[in-house]
Design a protein around this motif. Structure first.
Motif, short mmCIF file in Angstrom:
data_model
loop_
_atom_site.label_atom_id
_atom_site.label_comp_id
_atom_site.label_asym_id
_atom_site.label_seq_id
_atom_site.Cartn_x
_atom_site.Cartn_y
_atom_site.Cartn_z
N SER A 284 0.82 -1.23 0.00
CA SER A 284 0.00 0.00 0.00
C SER A 284 0.84 1.27 0.00
O SER A 284 0.36 2.33 -0.41
CB SER A 284 -0.96 0.00 1.18
N PHE B 282 1.90 1.16 -4.11
CA PHE B 282 0.92 0.95 -5.17
C PHE B 282 -0.48 1.32 -4.70
O PHE B 282 -0.90 0.93 -3.61
CB PHE B 282 0.90 -0.53 -5.61
N LYS B 283 -1.21 2.04 -5.56
CA LYS B 283 -2.63 2.26 -5.35
C LYS B 283 -3.35 0.97 -5.78
O LYS B 283 -2.84 0.26 -6.66
CB LYS B 283 -3.11 3.43 -6.22
N PRO B 284 -4.51 0.68 -5.20
CA PRO B 284 -5.21 -0.56 -5.59
C PRO B 284 -5.41 -0.70 -7.10
O PRO B 284 -5.27 -1.80 -7.66
CB PRO B 284 -6.55 -0.46 -4.86
N GLU B 285 -5.71 0.41 -7.77
CA GLU B 285 -5.96 0.34 -9.22
C GLU B 285 -4.68 0.09 -10.03
O GLU B 285 -4.75 -0.18 -11.23
CB GLU B 285 -6.68 1.60 -9.72
N GLU B 286 -3.52 0.17 -9.40
CA GLU B 286 -2.26 -0.11 -10.10
C GLU B 286 -1.90 -1.60 -10.07
O GLU B 286 -0.95 -2.02 -10.72
CB GLU B 286 -1.11 0.68 -9.48
#
Length: 154
Positions: free
Chosen positions: A128, A131-135
């Motif tokens: 976290s 990286f963002k979740p959408e990445e």
């Protein structure tokens, strides 16, 4: 499936080892679901190494990881955390077995080439940070039916 973070440290980048290191994980059957190169800021490094704050080597860790570009990745696979840790070898590269990343590419603890999360909670926290979740991608490798026995029967 389990996910874990890896960081190819500045010495790995500067020595041109990115491809060889990433290839080892892919050849083993692990899947990259996130990958990027970046210059870590002191603030991010301090947050990443917060667990070591107050220890004598903390300042050196932060200085080192921010000294040049790094490659961060999220690796996925069954038992990925333990597998990655085994593939990396002992933290003190002088004690790492030949055939491990550190055993093959490093000589000492300070420049030990790679970081990997040491457990599920650490992996979630570290992922976290970078990286963002959408990445992070969710996809299936065509080879999965040849990696996991139960996948072959589906």
């Amino acid at each position: 499936m389990e996910r874990t973070l890896i960081i190819i440290k500045p010495e790995g980048v500067q020595r041109g080892l990115i491809g060889q290191i990433l290839a080892r994980f892919e050849q083993r059957g692990l899947k990259f679901v996130g990958l990027k190169m970046l210059q870590m800021s002191p603030a991010l490094a301090e947050e990443h190494y917060a667990v070591h704050k107050g220890k004598p080597f903390y300042t050196g860790l932060v200085k080192h990881i921010t000294s040049g570009p790094v490659v961060v990745g999220v690796v996925e696979g069954r038992g990925a955390i333990k597998m990655v840790r085994t593939m990396m070898g002992a933290t003190n590269a002088a004690e790492a077995a030949p055939g491990t990343i550190r055993g093959d590419f490093a000589l000492e603890i300070g420049y030990n080439i790679i970081h990997g999360s040491d457990g599920p909670e650490t992996a979630a926290r570290e992922i976290s940070l970078f990286f963002k979740p959408e990445e992070l991608l969710d996809y299936r490798l065509a080879s999965e039916s040849w990696l996991y026995e139960e996948q072959a029967n589906q």
